[in-house]
Design a protein around this motif. Structure first.
Motif, PDB file in Angstrom:
ATOM      1  N   PHE A  41       7.311 -61.097 -42.188  1.00 49.60           N
ATOM      2  CA  PHE A  41       6.465 -60.660 -43.441  1.00 49.60           C
ATOM      3  C   PHE A  41       7.484 -60.083 -44.627  1.00 49.60           C
ATOM      4  O   PHE A  41       7.468 -60.645 -45.428  1.00 49.60           O
ATOM      5  N   TYR A  42       8.355 -59.207 -44.034  1.00 54.19           N
ATOM      6  CA  TYR A  42       9.327 -58.632 -45.007  1.00 54.19           C
ATOM      7  C   TYR A  42      10.250 -59.688 -45.570  1.00 54.19           C
ATOM      8  O   TYR A  42      10.663 -59.832 -46.644  1.00 54.19           O
ATOM      9  N   PRO A  78       9.554 -58.600 -57.972  1.00 53.48           N
ATOM     10  CA  PRO A  78       9.705 -57.088 -58.003  1.00 53.48           C
ATOM     11  C   PRO A  78       9.306 -56.301 -59.081  1.00 53.48           C
ATOM     12  O   PRO A  78       8.350 -55.611 -58.953  1.00 53.48           O
ATOM     13  N   GLU A 116       5.373 -56.722 -58.809  1.00 55.94           N
ATOM     14  CA  GLU A 116       4.649 -55.856 -57.742  1.00 55.94           C
ATOM     15  C   GLU A 116       4.813 -54.416 -58.227  1.00 55.94           C
ATOM     16  O   GLU A 116       3.977 -53.663 -57.913  1.00 55.94           O
ATOM     17  N   HIS A 169      -0.254 -46.003 -62.068  1.00 56.46           N
ATOM     18  CA  HIS A 169       0.095 -45.071 -62.934  1.00 56.46           C
ATOM     19  C   HIS A 169       1.206 -45.986 -64.109  1.00 56.46           C
ATOM     20  O   HIS A 169       1.568 -45.323 -65.097  1.00 56.46           O
ATOM     21  N   ALA A 203       1.691 -44.735 -68.246  1.00 51.75           N
ATOM     22  CA  ALA A 203       3.110 -44.666 -68.479  1.00 51.75           C
ATOM     23  C   ALA A 203       3.560 -45.742 -69.767  1.00 51.75           C
ATOM     24  O   ALA A 203       4.403 -44.993 -70.560  1.00 51.75           O
ATOM     25  N   PHE A 208      13.171 -54.535 -41.523  1.00 55.77           N
ATOM     26  CA  PHE A 208      13.023 -53.952 -42.942  1.00 55.77           C
ATOM     27  C   PHE A 208      14.191 -53.035 -43.195  1.00 55.77           C
ATOM     28  O   PHE A 208      14.829 -52.499 -42.256  1.00 55.77           O
ATOM     29  N   PRO A 209      14.514 -53.022 -44.509  1.00 60.84           N
ATOM     30  CA  PRO A 209      15.863 -52.282 -45.107  1.00 60.84           C
ATOM     31  C   PRO A 209      15.523 -50.645 -44.809  1.00 60.84           C
ATOM     32  O   PRO A 209      16.347 -49.977 -44.554  1.00 60.84           O
ATOM     33  N   ASN A 216      -0.049 -41.929 -58.982  1.00 56.02           N
ATOM     34  CA  ASN A 216       0.964 -41.989 -58.044  1.00 56.02           C
ATOM     35  C   ASN A 216       1.398 -40.559 -57.446  1.00 56.02           C
ATOM     36  O   ASN A 216       0.645 -39.631 -57.098  1.00 56.02           O
ATOM     37  N   LEU A 241       3.088 -54.383 -45.888  1.00 56.24           N
ATOM     38  CA  LEU A 241       2.794 -54.687 -47.358  1.00 56.24           C
ATOM     39  C   LEU A 241       3.302 -53.558 -48.176  1.00 56.24           C
ATOM     40  O   LEU A 241       4.191 -53.970 -49.055  1.00 56.24           O
ATOM     41  N   THR A 299       7.262 -53.518 -47.931  1.00 58.44           N
ATOM     42  CA  THR A 299       7.990 -54.802 -48.550  1.00 58.44           C
ATOM     43  C   THR A 299       8.081 -54.613 -49.939  1.00 58.44           C
ATOM     44  O   THR A 299       9.079 -54.667 -50.594  1.00 58.44           O
ATOM     45  N   ARG A 300       6.560 -54.176 -50.638  1.00 57.34           N
ATOM     46  CA  ARG A 300       6.603 -54.194 -51.968  1.00 57.34           C
ATOM     47  C   ARG A 300       7.585 -53.017 -52.470  1.00 57.34           C
ATOM     48  O   ARG A 300       8.108 -53.406 -53.393  1.00 57.34           O
ATOM     49  N   LEU A 301       7.266 -51.870 -51.766  1.00 57.61           N
ATOM     50  CA  LEU A 301       8.155 -50.813 -52.531  1.00 57.61           C
ATOM     51  C   LEU A 301       9.619 -51.068 -52.506  1.00 57.61           C
ATOM     52  O   LEU A 301      10.535 -50.631 -53.224  1.00 57.61           O
ATOM     53  N   SER A 302      10.048 -51.696 -51.291  1.00 59.69           N
ATOM     54  CA  SER A 302      11.620 -52.026 -51.179  1.00 59.69           C
ATOM     55  C   SER A 302      12.129 -52.861 -52.289  1.00 59.69           C
ATOM     56  O   SER A 302      13.384 -52.824 -52.691  1.00 59.69           O
ATOM     57  N   LEU A 303      11.288 -53.483 -52.913  1.00 64.63           N
ATOM     58  CA  LEU A 303      11.488 -54.278 -54.112  1.00 64.63           C
ATOM     59  C   LEU A 303      11.805 -53.653 -55.212  1.00 64.63           C
ATOM     60  O   LEU A 303      12.737 -54.237 -56.018  1.00 64.63           O
ATOM     61  N   PHE A 304      11.379 -52.532 -55.427  1.00 64.58           N
ATOM     62  CA  PHE A 304      11.565 -51.850 -56.612  1.00 64.58           C
ATOM     63  C   PHE A 304      11.898 -50.351 -56.673  1.00 64.58           C
ATOM     64  O   PHE A 304      12.176 -49.691 -57.639  1.00 64.58           O
ATOM     65  N   SER A 328       6.337 -38.315 -61.508  1.00 68.89           N
ATOM     66  CA  SER A 328       6.257 -39.687 -60.839  1.00 68.89           C
ATOM     67  C   SER A 328       7.591 -40.240 -61.217  1.00 68.89           C
ATOM     68  O   SER A 328       8.362 -39.915 -62.107  1.00 68.89           O
ATOM     69  N   ASP A 329       7.618 -41.366 -60.599  1.00 65.36           N
ATOM     70  CA  ASP A 329       8.927 -42.325 -61.153  1.00 65.36           C
ATOM     71  C   ASP A 329       8.684 -42.704 -62.455  1.00 65.36           C
ATOM     72  O   ASP A 329       9.794 -43.327 -63.049  1.00 65.36           O
ATOM     73  N   LEU A 330       7.621 -42.889 -62.937  1.00 60.63           N
ATOM     74  CA  LEU A 330       7.578 -43.085 -64.440  1.00 60.63           C
ATOM     75  C   LEU A 330       7.099 -42.091 -65.587  1.00 60.63           C
ATOM     76  O   LEU A 330       7.055 -42.318 -66.585  1.00 60.63           O
TER      77      LEU A 330
END
Lengths: 435, 426
Positions: A142-143, A152, A155, A161, A165, B48-49, B183, B218, B221-226, B411-413
């Motif tokens: 899946f990854y 990215p 996503e 949030h 922002a 996973f990374p 968040n 899930l 995977t998503r968080l690894s992208l950004f 938060s990151d934002l």
């Protein structure tokens, strides 16, 4: 008690809705009884039980942000609608220029919803990465597939949030920044709690409201599974019929509503135009069931009572109730019972109508857009109707302003928003008398 | 701030964290300098990374939930189960049985992030509608056969307001209810808001906190992208290093925390034991991600508390262990306090970034420290970073010598919140 509570007024409004992106146009549609509901075109509704919704038409963020819009091309519809609606609201209030006023005293509080899940990548990826018999997804596969298939930026924009922002960053609102999600009550809650930040002197201005779209495959899937949506696909404009005996589910809508809330003295000092005063806010929980509201409407009663107490008003001072009125069996019955419980025999003399009969249900954004309609009703003295009201339900026997707008001068309007899961919010807006 | 506002105190703590379920193991772990960051065990993360995380291993919601309520567990994603479990724990710690009080005077203000769908639940529909992944989704098939193989209450398992809803139903809490979705700062903002709700007289008791779980295929995977995650997969216990020069990214985590806020006279009347008084809160947007927003949130909280830097025992920092965000936070603290900045404790070395409950859970360490008179050291602070010119407490626990603590979350934002708590002295 010796504590000072500042007064909160509304000095700007902006909307993006299935009935247009101007406050004037939205209100005009409401009093003319026009429906914003039609067949879903945002995605292919295929063979979904529900194939209709109230969509925002021809939306392009560039219309509002110009070249800056490209920065937000991957943002969810919630953020795009919010950015679009915030601009006219702030301009209306004379606060669009980032040099206007102390921006550190201006914050954001939105019922902001989430961005859009990437259904079209996620579903095939899951199929590719799971054995067709055991149906268990292999995490590493899946990854591998997911990290190359998902975008990215999109996503990231799903995160809840991001919307507040973006709005704060683009419009230089550097004060407190909150977002909440109490399902269908969210933007009303944001307005209530946002007003409290002003009352308590934690900010002078709060851009409050909400933005949401669940018109996507997962959204319709989820609500269809719960059998909460109307499946009246053949006649979309008739599908939302709040308080009518034939009501059989709500119609999903999307959009944003933004109100500039401001400390009264702050507004007066800078000579701002004042639309109305936000006088009352009530919040309660049903504490009953996740799937249904409490049939005796106890949470709704307590919530409306709380808003009246907050405003220091007696029930007979309310001239119009903008109902939550979703067009579901449970809500409309429970809400009618709650109104009768609180207002007693006088309930029959108060006009009650549902904006959702035309707008559909904007979920997290619903309350804010409906409050904008309430403010316009205060100013114009014309109460929008409940459309599609034809077959009376003995359990719903109030004056629902059926099918025809009504002229009536009102000074105080109560607006209800009840969230899935049992969170209730009521707001009261009042004519601002100049004192 | 006028002293006539009702006063808000903290009378209960519930924690479910990578370093322990419940206050005692949680406190013992921090005092022993044990990190909860380990190799991921909840699923096979080999590909996973990011392969390490702050996991709540062995969590079993049934332990915390009455038999009569257990059937609702299948309606709850893991993070919702954690939120429900931790609220019961906190009520117990507060020695507070809500059924003995007016239910309309007890409310809930929770924080939450996106809750990831269980992929296996979507697999049957995915297979039928894509010809086993060979084709794009056929919407004709999805809308009928796809829906037919999904659980009817599927969506309710993942709605962010559900922790608050389930908790209010289980304990019959009919007062104000809200769910903040900012968040990593959501939990602390919910505490700030709950304080305002008590002060404006709407509730005697507010359950605040949050729950979050990102340890699933899930989310990761998503968080690894950004999101910038650490690369120190081979050295989990030393991977999370807030403000240390060698820090290289965020360590994901999961957990839940619930703090019981109570109006002072209500707490006194029932002779509750009090951890501390929430005396100030502030929030701001750090629009340029340069620490100015953090500084303004701090200043607002300090002003409301009516105290000076010299009265702070320590700052309980957010400390992401992120190359840029830690610099931003250090700038914010320096901007607010200059050279007078009090010493800094950072908790994420123990927990990883558990998301929305991070603020309250990390604050719980300071609350327990004030109770026991000793503050644990920040973990993995070895090499000072000139870009983060702070006095980071490390090495050995230090005695608590002053009455106030400042907690920071952001938060990151750029959304920031700061809260000041005063040690309780009878």
């Amino acid at each position: 008690m010796n504590r000072h509570r500042r007064r909160v007024v509304i000095t700007g409004m902006g909307v993006v809705t299935p009935l247009g992106d101007t406050v004037e146009g939205l209100y005009q549609s409401q009093i003319e009884g026009r429906s914003g509901i039609s067949r879903i075109t945002i995605f292919d509704p295929g063979s979904f039980p529900t194939q209709i919704a109230a969509q925002v038409k021809d939306f392009r963020l560039a219309k509002y942000l110009g070249a800056d819009a490209s920065r937000f091309e991957k943002a969810g519809p919630n953020s795009q609608f919010a950015l679009a609606a915030a601009k006219p609201a702030l301009a209306d209030a004379g606060l669009l220029d980032p040099g206007a006023g102390d921006r550190t005293r201006m914050g954001v509080y939105l019922g902001a919803g989430e961005g859009k899940q990437d259904f079209y990548h996620l579903i095939p990826t899951i199929a590719k990465c799971s054995d067709p018999h055991r149906l268990q997804v292999d995490a590493s596969a899946f990854y591998r597939h997911g990290s190359s298939g998902f975008d990215p930026r999109s996503e990231r924009e799903q995160e809840m949030h991001t919307c507040t922002a973006h709005v704060a960053d683009v419009y230089a609102l550097e004060g407190p920044n909150y977002s909440c999600l109490t399902a269908c009550a969210a933007s009303s809650q944001a307005i209530g709690e946002g007003a409290d930040l002003i009352r308590r002197d934690e900010a002078d201005v709060i851009l409050a409201g909400g933005a949401h779209s669940m018109i996507h495959p997962f959204g319709i899937t989820g609500f269809n599974l719960l059998t909460a949506l109307s499946v009246e696909n053949s006649e979309p404009s008739k599908a939302s019929c709040p308080f009518d005996a034939r009501r059989a589910g709500f119609v999903m809508g999307e959009g944003a509503g933004m109100l500039v809330l401001e400390d009264l003295e702050h507004a007066q000092r800078r000579g701002a135009k004042i639309y109305a005063e936000l006088t009352g806010y009530g919040t309660t929980a049903d504490a009953f069931r996740v799937t249904d509201s409490c049939p005796d409407g106890r949470g709704a009663v307590a919530c409306m009572r709380g808003a009246l107490q907050d405003a220091g008003l007696a029930p007979e001072q309310i001239g119009y109730i903008n109902a939550h009125g979703t067009s579901t069996q449970v809500n409309d019955r429970g809400e009618s019972i709650a109104i009768k419980t609180l207002f007693g025999p006088r309930a029959y003399q108060i006009p009650v109508s549902s904006s959702k009969s035309m707008l559909g249900h904007l979920i997290a954004a619903a309350g804010a857009v409906e409050l904008v309609i309430c403010v316009m009703t205060l100013l114009r003295g014309i109460i929008p109707p409940t459309m599609n009201y034809e077959v009376p339900d003995p359990d719903c026997d109030l004056d629902y302003v059926p099918n025809q707008a009504r002229e009536k001068r009102v000074d105080h309007i109560l607006s209800n928003s009840f969230g899935f899961g049992g969170q209730n919010v009521s707001l009261i807006v009042s004519r601002f008398s100049g004192k | 701030m006028s002293t006539a506002w009702p006063r808000t105190v903290i009378t209960g703590i519930g924690v479910l964290t990578p370093i322990g379920e419940g206050i005692d193991p949680f406190w013992q772990s921090v005092m022993a300098g044990q990190s909860g960051v380990k190799r991921i065990s909840l699923f096979d993360a080999t590909g996973f990374p990011i392969r390490i995380a702050g996991e709540v291993t062995g969590f079993d919601a049934k332990k915390y939930i009455d038999k009569k309520d257990r059937k609702s567990l299948k309606m709850m994603a893991r993070s919702i189960q954690m939120g429900v479990a931790v609220s019961g724990m906190a009520l117990k710690d507060a020695n507070l049985d809500p059924s003995q009080f007016d239910p309309t005077r007890i409310g809930i203000d929770f924080g939450a992030s996106l809750i990831a769908s269980d992929l296996d639940e979507l697999a049957p529909g995915a297979h039928v509608s894509t010809d086993h992944g060979k084709k794009p989704v056929d919407m004709q098939i999805w809308g009928t056969q796809g829906l037919a193989v999904m659980p009817p209450l599927w969506m309710l398992k993942y709605l962010p307001n559900m922790p608050a809803c389930h908790v209010s139903i289980m304990h019959n809490l009919q007062g104000p209810s809200n769910t903040i979705t900012e968040n990593d700062v959501a939990g602390l903002l919910s505490l700030a808001e709950a304080k305002r709700i008590i002060e404006r007289g709407l509730a005697d008791v507010m359950l605040t906190g949050a729950s979050d779980s990102r340890i699933n295929p899930l989310s990761l995977t998503r968080l690894s992208l950004f999101q910038q995650f650490t690369k120190r997969n081979d050295d989990p216990a030393r991977a999370c290093r807030p403000f240390d020069r060698e820090r290289d990214g965020i360590i994901p985590g999961e957990g839940a925390c619930n703090l019981i806020l109570e109006e002072l006279s209500h707490a006194e009347k029932r002779q509750a034991s009090i951890y501390g008084e929430v005396v100030g809160a502030g929030a701001a947007q750090d629009r340029h991600r340069d620490g100015q927003g953090i500084a303004r949130a701090i200043q607002a909280a300090m002003k409301q508390a009516g105290i000076t830097a010299a009265q702070l025992d320590h700052i309980n920092a957010h400390g992401y262990s992120h190359p840029h965000f830690d610099v931003m936070e250090a700038k914010g603290i320096r901007q607010a306090f200059g050279d007078q900045a009090p010493p800094v404790f950072a908790a994420k070395g123990y927990l990883g970034n558990i998301g929305s409950p991070g603020g309250p859970a990390e604050l719980a360490i300071s609350l327990l420290a004030m109770k026991h008179g000793s503050l644990p050291a920040s973990l993995n602070y070895e090499y000072p970073d000139p870009e983060c010119p702070l006095h980071v407490l490390h090495g050995e626990p230090k005695p608590i010598t002053k009455d106030y603590v400042l907690k920071i979350s952001f938060s990151d934002l750029g959304q920031c919140c700061a809260v000041v708590v005063k040690r309780w002295q009878d």
